[in-house]
Design a protein around this motif. Structure first.
Motif, mmCIF file in Angstrom:
data_model
loop_
_atom_site.group_PDB
_atom_site.id
_atom_site.type_symbol
_atom_site.label_atom_id
_atom_site.label_comp_id
_atom_site.label_asym_id
_atom_site.label_seq_id
_atom_site.Cartn_x
_atom_site.Cartn_y
_atom_site.Cartn_z
ATOM 1 N N VAL A 554 0.521 -1.119 0.062
ATOM 2 C CA VAL A 554 -0.066 -0.086 -0.022
ATOM 3 C C VAL A 554 0.920 1.048 -0.230
ATOM 4 C CG1 VAL A 554 -1.755 0.979 1.173
ATOM 5 C CG2 VAL A 554 -1.810 -1.170 1.286
ATOM 6 N N GLY A 555 0.565 2.356 -0.826
ATOM 7 C CA GLY A 555 1.305 3.613 -0.690
ATOM 8 C C GLY A 555 2.268 3.929 -1.990
ATOM 9 N N GLU A 556 2.149 2.858 -2.976
ATOM 10 C CA GLU A 556 2.934 2.879 -4.261
ATOM 11 C C GLU A 556 2.111 3.711 -5.288
ATOM 12 O OE1 GLU A 556 4.863 -0.571 -5.076
ATOM 13 O OE2 GLU A 556 6.090 -0.658 -3.125
ATOM 14 N N ASP A 557 0.675 4.060 -4.968
ATOM 15 C CA ASP A 557 -0.093 4.361 -6.260
ATOM 16 C C ASP A 557 -0.902 5.381 -5.736
ATOM 17 O OD1 ASP A 557 -1.103 4.098 -8.727
ATOM 18 O OD2 ASP A 557 -2.653 2.643 -8.131
ATOM 19 N N THR A 558 -0.303 6.310 -4.967
ATOM 20 C CA THR A 558 -1.029 7.398 -4.419
ATOM 21 C C THR A 558 -1.682 8.379 -5.666
ATOM 22 O OG1 THR A 558 0.826 8.265 -3.731
ATOM 23 C CG2 THR A 558 -0.537 7.106 -2.254
ATOM 24 N N PRO A 559 -2.606 8.984 -5.548
ATOM 25 C CA PRO A 559 -2.836 10.273 -6.442
ATOM 26 C C PRO A 559 -2.045 11.369 -6.400
ATOM 27 C CG PRO A 559 -4.983 9.638 -5.171
ATOM 28 C CD PRO A 559 -3.575 8.854 -4.709
ATOM 29 N N ILE A 560 -1.718 11.826 -7.864
ATOM 30 C CA ILE A 560 -0.948 13.122 -7.969
ATOM 31 C C ILE A 560 -1.727 14.422 -7.943
ATOM 32 C CG2 ILE A 560 0.830 14.083 -9.141
ATOM 33 C CD1 ILE A 560 1.602 11.237 -10.542
ATOM 34 N N ASP A 561 -1.500 15.352 -7.135
ATOM 35 C CA ASP A 561 -2.042 16.564 -7.063
ATOM 36 C C ASP A 561 -1.306 17.568 -7.842
ATOM 37 O OD1 ASP A 561 -4.246 15.775 -5.441
ATOM 38 O OD2 ASP A 561 -3.281 16.049 -3.855
ATOM 39 N N LEU A 562 -1.928 18.029 -8.988
ATOM 40 C CA LEU A 562 -1.259 19.050 -9.888
ATOM 41 C C LEU A 562 -2.290 19.900 -10.810
ATOM 42 C CD1 LEU A 562 0.387 17.344 -13.072
ATOM 43 C CD2 LEU A 562 -1.648 16.416 -11.789
ATOM 44 N N ASP A 563 -1.817 20.959 -10.976
ATOM 45 C CA ASP A 563 -2.402 21.994 -11.958
ATOM 46 C C ASP A 563 -1.702 21.978 -13.239
ATOM 47 O OD1 ASP A 563 -4.519 22.538 -10.050
ATOM 48 O OD2 ASP A 563 -3.370 23.935 -9.385
ATOM 49 N N VAL A 564 -2.276 21.677 -14.282
ATOM 50 C CA VAL A 564 -1.848 22.104 -15.792
ATOM 51 C C VAL A 564 -2.387 22.952 -16.572
ATOM 52 C CG1 VAL A 564 -0.980 20.490 -17.636
ATOM 53 C CG2 VAL A 564 -0.928 19.555 -15.467
ATOM 54 N N GLU A 565 -1.913 23.846 -17.151
ATOM 55 C CA GLU A 565 -2.308 24.687 -17.893
ATOM 56 C C GLU A 565 -1.561 25.110 -19.397
ATOM 57 O OE1 GLU A 565 -4.148 29.310 -18.231
ATOM 58 O OE2 GLU A 565 -3.103 28.570 -16.486
ATOM 59 N N ARG A 566 -2.259 24.875 -20.664
ATOM 60 C CA ARG A 566 -1.531 25.021 -21.583
ATOM 61 C C ARG A 566 -1.768 26.522 -22.266
ATOM 62 N NH1 ARG A 566 -3.915 22.079 -24.566
ATOM 63 N NH2 ARG A 566 -2.763 19.919 -25.072
ATOM 64 N N GLU A 567 -0.861 27.200 -22.673
ATOM 65 C CA GLU A 567 -0.824 28.439 -23.369
ATOM 66 C C GLU A 567 -0.123 28.542 -24.462
ATOM 67 O OE1 GLU A 567 0.078 33.082 -21.909
ATOM 68 O OE2 GLU A 567 0.938 31.489 -20.806
ATOM 69 N N ALA A 568 -0.680 29.045 -25.516
ATOM 70 C CA ALA A 568 -0.018 29.236 -27.010
ATOM 71 C C ALA A 568 -0.086 30.697 -27.418
ATOM 72 C CB ALA A 568 -0.762 28.291 -27.879
ATOM 73 N N ASP A 569 0.665 30.976 -28.152
ATOM 74 C CA ASP A 569 0.808 32.371 -28.776
ATOM 75 C C ASP A 569 -0.454 32.751 -29.426
ATOM 76 O OD1 ASP A 569 3.225 32.895 -27.706
ATOM 77 O OD2 ASP A 569 4.470 32.309 -29.625
ATOM 78 N N ALA A 570 -1.122 31.704 -30.204
ATOM 79 C CA ALA A 570 -2.260 32.065 -31.039
ATOM 80 C C ALA A 570 -3.387 30.874 -30.955
ATOM 81 C CB ALA A 570 -1.937 32.435 -32.463
ATOM 82 N N SER A 571 -4.484 31.221 -31.211
ATOM 83 C CA SER A 571 -5.629 30.390 -31.442
ATOM 84 C C SER A 571 -5.777 30.286 -33.095
ATOM 85 C CB SER A 571 -6.944 30.863 -30.531
ATOM 86 O OG SER A 571 -7.443 32.091 -31.146
ATOM 87 N N LEU A 572 -5.490 31.189 -33.609
ATOM 88 C CA LEU A 572 -5.681 31.013 -35.199
ATOM 89 C C LEU A 572 -4.277 31.248 -35.889
ATOM 90 C CD1 LEU A 572 -7.631 31.180 -37.634
ATOM 91 C CD2 LEU A 572 -7.579 33.524 -37.580
ATOM 92 N N PHE A 573 -3.991 30.151 -36.498
ATOM 93 C CA PHE A 573 -2.673 29.947 -37.202
ATOM 94 C C PHE A 573 -2.934 30.310 -38.791
ATOM 95 C CE2 PHE A 573 -2.287 27.494 -33.553
ATOM 96 C CZ PHE A 573 -0.933 27.774 -33.017
#
Length: 692
Positions: A554-573
């Motif tokens: 027990v204890g080798e598969d605990t959840p990972i708490d994280l925030d992830v956000e993607r940011e790009a220079d443009a939404s229209l290429f």
């Protein structure tokens, strides 16, 4: 930070607040394929018998689901749910369990949402001593003829997908009037696939449901999976070949819709030209389905338990164009689950083989007292098809039960296109081989062995049938086995399927609270899933249990708490344009990060590596180094010769611990040892072509 990232950030806060309000210290088959009930000579063989036998296991958590709150507050056996539970699934801190029925004493329930965080976040076996299960909420069922047979979760745990069938009347279980008229009770259709928003686990909300015109009995089981950046739900359905098979829906969480996109049936797809679609009904019942990103190629592969049409492996990388990869011939294919990673270098799956009622006409298939097999099968032969070296699907062999002297399959119609290669499974496990086996020879049945009134003579019901299973990354198999409880097995390095323990601990709930038309016995386990070294089992009559195994850490598969956000220079290429992509990470531990981009785009800079994958013709972009808090940057170039304007899917961002062993993985069928997806970061980019 995006709204989705904020939602992820506050999810644990919401859970803690909810649990605090409930007085918690801390937070860490009945099936349309089954044509009969227990009416028969041995239908009550175990009814009312409550076992308390175990080996190498300990029940470390239990909740009767009698009410909302912790087990100590609202989950004792004398305060039970009145009715029956079916499938249980886990995502990090949450578990959901579907309710087949819910009577006047506890009316109107279609699903329970539980906090299991004290178990999934435990870092040692010792921490489980103080862990507690907590019911956070119940989600209603408006239709008194509908049974919630199955429930699955989205990759981010924000949505539940419930399969409903109008089966309760078969078991005199139609008392589903809502206790609270203001409760969110879902859709009114009794044969439907239903979507529930559980982003606020204390307040589940109905999103949508879909009912196909050909659905008389509705979907029996379902599976959620992301493919090419889109979200799909696969359902299994069918008593007759014309309507039976797989139905595929695309889920749009922004619109809150399910769109029907495809249907697949083995006889319609694979039969010779001019042949009639199979109409054998339950003979080729599409019973259950699991979809996995293949651990060797990354291709989304579906494992379909197709009853007497065997276990069929399907390439679903394009859900609108499903192709068969191979088949394992068996009868009564009920639930098939692939190992989430390669086991000692081999791709394997375990195919569950449900026990029938003995008076059913199954031809010459062996049924003499046996209790259903779990077959361990070698699936490596599909490599040739996945690698493009072979056009036709492959034959993976036939079960040993079909190769015994004097035994023939009830029908070989489903396998006529294949040449029998004489292969069989790698190994199998079964509780009772036949009526020649006694209780004295069967681990866990010592009480029955001492009781002359329970001499084993075979039976006419499903009381000892094999049922739903799960496999963890280490090859541990956990299986709900009805009155045999939860059974633990191990896939060994030599590819044997060895029993390692069991739990037949049955809480003594009142008999009038149980599904007496099937069995009033406890334990009576529909399913079991493994997370963080703990098995979570769904008791049909008694409610959910958490079970620890002496030899599984027990204890080798605990959840990972994280925030992830993607940011790009443009939404229209525009064609030929280069753009910088930034992925911001804030985690409680170092993680490896990767993204997915269209196959036509090129990575022209950044501290990343790039690989081709078989997922909608896309590429995987992986950060060179793990990070705990910071930003991954890379540069992409849109093709300069692109003529037509179009939309392209980018993402989802995926994360894993730095020591992740498999290149592929993800989804609700696996653990935190593998890659996980962040649904909220999937975006659509528009590229303006040169024709403008």
């Amino acid at each position: 930070m995006s709204d989705d990232s904020i939602q992820q950030t506050t999810r644990r806060t919401v859970l803690k607040a909810t649990a605090g309000a409930l007085g918690v210290v801390g937070v860490g088959g009945v099936a349309s394929g089954h044509k009969t009930t227990t009416d028969g000579d041995y239908g009550d063989q175990f009814d009312g018998v409550r076992a308390n036998a175990a080996a190498n296991t300990e029940v470390v958590g239990y909740h009767s689901a009698g009410g909302i709150g912790s087990a100590a507050f609202a989950g004792s056996p004398d305060d039970p749910h009145y009715g029956a539970f079916t499938e249980l699934r886990v995502h990090d801190d949450l578990a959901v369990v579907s309710a087949f029925s819910s009577r006047d004493e506890t009316p109107g329930r279609g699903m329970a949402v539980l906090d299991v965080g004290q178990f999934t976040r435990a870092e040692s076996r010792e921490e489980l001593e103080d862990a507690d299960l907590t019911v956070l909420s119940f989600y209603g069922n408006e239709n008194d003829g509908a049974a919630c047979m199955d429930v699955k979760l989205s990759d981010d745990g924000q949505y539940a997908f419930v399969s409903k069938q109008p089966l309760t009347a078969l078991f005199d279980e139609t008392e589903l009037d809502l206790e609270d008229d203001d409760a969110d009770s879902g859709g009114a259709d009794g044969a439907a696939l239903e979507v529930v928003d559980i982003s606020d686990p204390g307040n589940p909300e109905f999103v949508t449901q879909t009912s196909l015109s050909v659905w008389a009995l509705g979907p029996h089981n379902a599976w959620y999976h992301q493919i090419g950046g889109r979200e799909y739900v696969f359902t299994t359905h069918g008593e007759d070949g014309v309507t039976g098979g797989i139905n595929v829906f695309e889920f749009d969480r922004d619109l809150g819709t399910l769109e029907f996109v495809n249907w697949w049936n083995y006889s319609a797809e694979l039969a010779q030209p001019g042949a009639e679609t199979d109409t054998d009904g339950g003979e080729a019942y599409a019973h259950d389905i699991v979809v996995q990103d293949d651990p060797r190629f990354g291709t989304p592969v579906a494992y379909l338990a197709n009853w007497n049409a065997g276990t069929r492996l399907l390439d679903v990388s394009d859900p609108t164009d499903i192709e068969e990869l191979g088949v394992f011939e068996q009868d009564r294919a009920h639930h098939t689950v692939p190992a989430p990673t390669l086991q000692n270098g081999k791709r394997v799956f375990v195919a569950g083989h449900e026990n029938p009622s003995s008076h059913e006409d199954l031809g010459d298939v062996r049924t003499d007292g046996e209790t259903g097999h779990y077959y361990l099968v070698d699936a490596d032969p599909i490599d040739e098809v996945l690698a493009g070296e072979r056009d036709e699907p492959v034959y993976l062999g036939a079960s040993s039960t079909l190769r015994e002297d004097g035994v023939e399959a009830a029908s070989r119609t489903a396998f006529e296109m294949y040449e029998d290669n004489g292969k069989t499974e790698l190994d199998y496990w079964i509780l009772f081989e036949s009526t020649d086996q006694t209780f004295d020879e069967t681990p866990g049945f010592e009480a029955e062995a001492e009781d002359g009134d329970h001499e084993y003579e075979g039976f006419d019901d499903f009381n000892l049938s094999a049922h739903n299973l799960d496999i963890d990354a280490d090859g541990n198999v956990v299986a709900g086995h009805y009155h045999a409880g939860t059974r633990f097995m191990e896939i060994t390095d030599e590819f044997a399927l060895e029993a390692t323990g069991y739990s037949r601990v049955g809480p003594a709930v009142p008999e009038d609270a149980t599904l007496e038309a099937l069995s009033s016995g406890t334990p009576f386990h529909w399913s079991s899933v493994m997370r963080n070294g703990v098995a979570f089992s769904s008791g049909i009559n008694e409610g959910p249990q958490a079970i620890a195994h002496d030899d599984i850490p027990v204890g080798e598969d605990t959840p990972i708490d994280l925030d992830v956000e993607r940011e790009a220079d443009a939404s229209l290429f525009t064609a030929g344009q280069t753009s910088q992509v930034r992925i911001h990470v804030d985690s409680d531990e170092p993680v490896q990060i990767r993204d997915r981009i269209p196959g036509e785009w090129e990575v022209v800079g950044g501290d990343v590596s790039v690989a081709e994958i078989s997922d909608g013709d896309r590429k995987v972009v992986t950060a060179d180094e793990p990070l705990e808090s910071g930003t991954v940057r890379y540069f992409v170039e849109v093709p300069s010769d692109l003529l037509d304007t179009g939309s392209y899917t980018v993402g989802p961002v995926e994360y894993a611990r730095p020591d992740v062993e498999s290149e592929y993985g993800g989804g609700v069928s696996v653990t935190n040892f593998l890659w996980r997806k962040e649904n909220g970061e999937t975006v659509t980019k528009t590229v303006a072509g040169l024709d403008l």
